[in-house]
Write a protein that holds these residues in place. Structure first.
Motif, short mmCIF file in Angstrom:
data_model
loop_
_atom_site.label_atom_id
_atom_site.label_comp_id
_atom_site.label_asym_id
_atom_site.label_seq_id
_atom_site.Cartn_x
_atom_site.Cartn_y
_atom_site.Cartn_z
N GLU A 63 0.83 -1.20 0.00
CA GLU A 63 0.00 0.00 0.00
C GLU A 63 0.87 1.26 0.00
OE1 GLU A 63 -4.01 0.92 2.28
OE2 GLU A 63 -2.29 1.33 3.58
N THR A 64 0.53 2.19 -0.87
CA THR A 64 1.25 3.46 -0.97
C THR A 64 0.38 4.59 -0.43
OG1 THR A 64 0.38 3.98 -3.16
CG2 THR A 64 2.38 2.63 -3.07
N ALA A 65 0.97 5.76 -0.30
CA ALA A 65 0.21 6.94 0.13
C ALA A 65 -0.92 7.23 -0.85
CB ALA A 65 1.14 8.14 0.26
N SER A 66 -0.67 6.99 -2.13
CA SER A 66 -1.70 7.20 -3.15
C SER A 66 -2.87 6.24 -2.96
CB SER A 66 -1.09 7.03 -4.54
OG SER A 66 -2.08 7.14 -5.54
N ASP A 67 -2.56 5.01 -2.58
CA ASP A 67 -3.62 4.02 -2.31
C ASP A 67 -4.48 4.46 -1.13
OD1 ASP A 67 -2.54 2.45 -4.33
OD2 ASP A 67 -1.30 1.29 -2.94
N GLU A 121 1.93 7.44 9.45
CA GLU A 121 1.59 8.71 8.81
C GLU A 121 0.28 8.59 8.03
OE1 GLU A 121 3.40 11.72 5.38
OE2 GLU A 121 4.74 10.34 6.44
N ASN A 122 0.13 7.50 7.26
CA ASN A 122 -1.09 7.29 6.48
C ASN A 122 -2.29 7.04 7.39
OD1 ASN A 122 0.03 7.58 3.90
ND2 ASN A 122 0.74 5.45 3.88
N PHE A 123 -2.08 6.31 8.48
CA PHE A 123 -3.15 6.03 9.44
C PHE A 123 -3.69 7.33 10.03
CE2 PHE A 123 -4.74 5.12 13.69
CZ PHE A 123 -5.58 4.04 13.47
#
Length: 484
Positions: free
Chosen positions: A357-361, A404-406
């Protein structure tokens, strides 16, 4: 603490299942031993059941506690008891660690109480590595069993009481469903009702199909009979439970008179006199039918709350998760639900940090949250579970990136949930009164059909009844109100 003792089907005259009768005979044998030890010690023996995980585990724990009560134990909330059983979850690693930490503490109690017995059961015990760890590092545990033979607990209890060695009884799988076992309900006015066991979906991150086995549906007549008895006993709300309730009945063969769909089953439950609310948990988006939506629409008894796990808003991540739907298909379903059931609350589960999973995802997931306008979302950081395909994926995401994404996702989830909740401000709704407020005993706490919590002043005699309450002040995930 259990408020009322309501043990269903404990009268042998009502029971025809051979295995149930066998287990009741073991309860009687265990009771003779417990009564004898109580007289020797000059006090009543106590038992504590500690539950980790989902509603399915909570329902299993009600069965375990019923057997302990029938065997002569007094219920205790303290783990410093004569019989302690940990009903475990293994969906996430932190659940495993919590269990092991509690076990370590419990060993100190056992050193001071030579009569103490410690048992551990549930999903975690279906993993061989977990059982081996208990055997090696927690030798003071007396009984280990899994999810498939929980109906044998009375027999295992009796054997444990007579033994001074560790007893391990783990089954790899089963197709058996045992009816008419005792159940001790936590609440006199609401209850879970298992309609099926196991899961056939095999999401790549999930251990459940391996520890709960394949899908096995209870017969509709047994489910209806249980719901009727619950209603006769004063229950106002039932929650129909399954890992994927939409799959109910798929395991029945064509031509089987038991073969009905989940919407047909829930419609039959709604016909039971005395029941005022019917909930269900958990549906899978890929199997959510128009038939179910129509059934909910025409049945006001069915709670206006649908928990619809998303897990990810990115189609490629969904494919790797083996979820069997795309981002677009999920949103199309949400829009359809919103159109047909404008008063429904939709909640969801989301995983952040799945391998690859990426930041874009995650941006795609945030996009779904914004478009779906979830009433609440339970967000989790991906937990690698040994034995699942995803655990072997090479592109595990660094912890700092996941965090960070969370945090980005959580901020959006909280904002959309607050906006959804605020829409109810000023309305008057029916509330099932569940108890005295934990933080202010001058208030009662209840729940709307859409699962929103409401706190308001009232007499504790109202617990278990449905009252009308004005929703005056929104505090994010709950309301302050007053009876009207």
């Amino acid at each position: 603490m259990t408020q009322d003792i309501n043990i269903l089907n404990s009268n042998k005259n009502d029971i025809t299942d051979e295995e149930s009768l066998k287990q009741l005979s073991f309860i009687e044998k265990a009771k003779e031993h417990v009564d004898s030890l109580s007289r020797e010690l000059g006090r009543n023996l106590t038992a504590c059941v500690v539950t980790f995980g989902c509603q399915m585990n909570a329902r299993d724990s009600e069965k375990l506690l019923a057997i302990l009560k029938l065997a002569g134990y007094e219920e205790s909330e303290s783990e410093n008891a004569d019989f302690v059983i940990y009903n475990t979850c293994t969906v996430r690693d932190n659940a495993d660690q919590r269990v092991l930490g509690r076990l370590g503490q419990c060993s100190n109690y056992k050193k001071k109480n030579p009569h103490m017995k410690i048992a551990i059961c549930g999903c975690m015990m279906q993993e061989q590595s977990a059982v081996e760890k208990i055997q090696k590092s927690y030798r003071f545990v007396d009984l280990i069993f899994g999810t498939h033979n929980i109906y044998k607990f009375a027999e295992l209890l009796y054997t444990t009481l007579l033994s001074d060695r560790m007893i391990i009884d783990i089954w790899k799988e089963t197709d058996k469903i045992v009816e008419d076992l005792p159940v001790l309900r936590k609440y006199p006015f609401k209850s879970g009702v298992n309609i099926m066991f196991g899961c056939n979906n095999f999401c790549t991150y999930c251990i459940v199909p391996y520890v709960r086995g394949r899908e096995r549906s209870r017969s509709p007549k047994d489910i209806i009979r249980e719901c009727e008895k619950l209603s006769a006993d004063g229950v106002k709300e039932v929650m129909l439970l399954g890992q994927n309730v939409n799959s109910y009945g798929n395991d029945f063969k064509d031509g089987d008179p038991n073969k009905i769909s989940f919407p047909q089953l829930i419609e039959e439950v709604c016909k039971i006199e005395g029941l005022e609310r019917v909930r269900f948990m958990t549906p899978h988006p890929k199997d959510f039918s128009d038939e179910l939506l129509e059934t909910i629409k025409r049945n006001p008894k069915i709670a206006r709350h649908i928990h619809l796990p998303l897990q990810s808003g990115n189609t490629e991540i969904l494919r790797r998760m083996n979820r069997k739907y795309t981002k677009e298909q999920y949103l199309e379903l949400v829009y359809k639900i919103r159109e047909m059931l404008p008063d429904v609350a939709i909640t969801t589960d989301i995983i952040v940090g799945f391998p690859g999973e990426t930041a874009s995802d995650v941006d795609d997931t945030i996009d779904v949250v914004n478009k779906a306008q979830f009433d609440n979302a339970f967000t989790f950081i991906y937990s690698k579970r040994t034995g699942t395909p995803a655990a072997g994926f090479p592109d595990q995401v660094p912890e700092s990136e996941v965090k960070e994404n969370f945090d980005r996702l959580l901020k959006v989830v909280q904002e959309t949930a607050r906006k959804q909740s605020e829409k109810l401000t000023g309305r008057t709704e029916e509330v099932l009164v569940e108890g005295i407020n934990e933080h202010d005993n001058s208030l009662l706490t209840g729940r709307l059909s859409n699962n929103t919590l409401v706190h308001f002043k009232g007499d504790e005699k109202l617990i278990g009844s449905i009252v009308r309450v004005s929703l005056d002040e929104c505090h994010g995930f709950y309301f302050m109100g007053q009876m009207v």
